[in-house]
Design an enzyme around this catalytic site. Sequence first.
Site, PDB file in Angstrom:
ATOM      1  N   TYR A 134      -6.554   1.526   4.147  1.00 62.68           N
ATOM      2  CA  TYR A 134      -5.156   1.660   3.759  1.00 62.68           C
ATOM      3  C   TYR A 134      -4.414   2.187   4.989  1.00 62.68           C
ATOM      4  O   TYR A 134      -4.399   3.380   5.263  1.00 62.68           O
ATOM      5  CB  TYR A 134      -5.025   2.599   2.557  1.00 62.68           C
ATOM      6  CG  TYR A 134      -3.609   2.855   2.110  1.00 62.68           C
ATOM      7  CD1 TYR A 134      -2.655   1.841   2.113  1.00 62.68           C
ATOM      8  CD2 TYR A 134      -3.222   4.113   1.676  1.00 62.68           C
ATOM      9  CE1 TYR A 134      -1.358   2.076   1.698  1.00 62.68           C
ATOM     10  CE2 TYR A 134      -1.924   4.361   1.251  1.00 62.68           C
ATOM     11  CZ  TYR A 134      -0.991   3.342   1.271  1.00 62.68           C
ATOM     12  OH  TYR A 134       0.300   3.575   0.862  1.00 62.68           O
ATOM     13  N   ASP A 188      -4.813  -2.951   2.447  1.00 62.59           N
ATOM     14  CA  ASP A 188      -3.379  -2.968   2.690  1.00 62.59           C
ATOM     15  C   ASP A 188      -3.179  -2.522   4.138  1.00 62.59           C
ATOM     16  O   ASP A 188      -3.235  -1.332   4.434  1.00 62.59           O
ATOM     17  CB  ASP A 188      -2.692  -2.019   1.705  1.00 62.59           C
ATOM     18  CG  ASP A 188      -1.199  -1.869   1.979  1.00 62.59           C
ATOM     19  OD1 ASP A 188      -0.691  -2.519   2.915  1.00 62.59           O
ATOM     20  OD2 ASP A 188      -0.550  -1.078   1.261  1.00 62.59           O
TER      21      ASP A 188
END
Length: 250
Positions: free
Chosen positions: A105, A144
């Site tokens: 992330y 992400d």
Amino acid sequence: MKFISWNVNGLRAIVKKNFSEVFEALNADFFCLQETKLQEGQIELDLPGYHQYWNYAEKKGYSGTAIFAKEPALSVRYGLGVEEHDTEGRVITLEYPEFFLITCYTPNSQNELRRLDYRMTWEDAFLAYLTELKQQKPVILCGDLNVAHKNIDIKNWKTNQKNAGFTPEEREKFSTLLAAGFTDTFRYFYPDAEGIYSWWSYRFNARKNNAGWRIDYFVVSDDLNERLLDAKIHTDIIGSDHCPVELDLK
């Protein structure tokens, strides 16, 4: 082998919605999460047949990652091994006989690009980490990554060039990653596909209008390209402001 990656934007919230149904329907060998937003002991997931690996941020209700895997890992690493970057629960690395699997992330550069300088430092450290792993065995990176790489990866590219996630600096770092011997698997299969995104703002009816960004990825070291079967973006799956992305590997 099927790999899934999903930024759930708060696992406790999505568990009350449709997480178990999506998890069972996708039936992945590896299910990777980002932005779990919880601490150890705040949730108990019953996932028969899966080994669970969690990395929590020190700050409560922030960031965090997890991987659920049908096969136990040979070894596990949490973070990059760099203290500056390892307090926010952003990276998990599982080692298997034939590859490393990493969920990530990536830090957001934030409003007014307050964190862009830190983001650049992170990118350099992360690339060094990936390069070191790649010298040992193939690498599968998902998550992400908080960047839309090309103009076709974002709906309104002209008006977003100074916004976090689409700055020239962030896009250049992603280009540098690919140039270091890595492949954006979705673009490997669909080099010219437009209008396919993985994140939509909760504001302005963005999802309804498909005003999105493709910022969730499966990136693999080039030595895995011949084993790639498909890469998918599950735009129909709701529950988060992101949708799951998939990699299928021989």
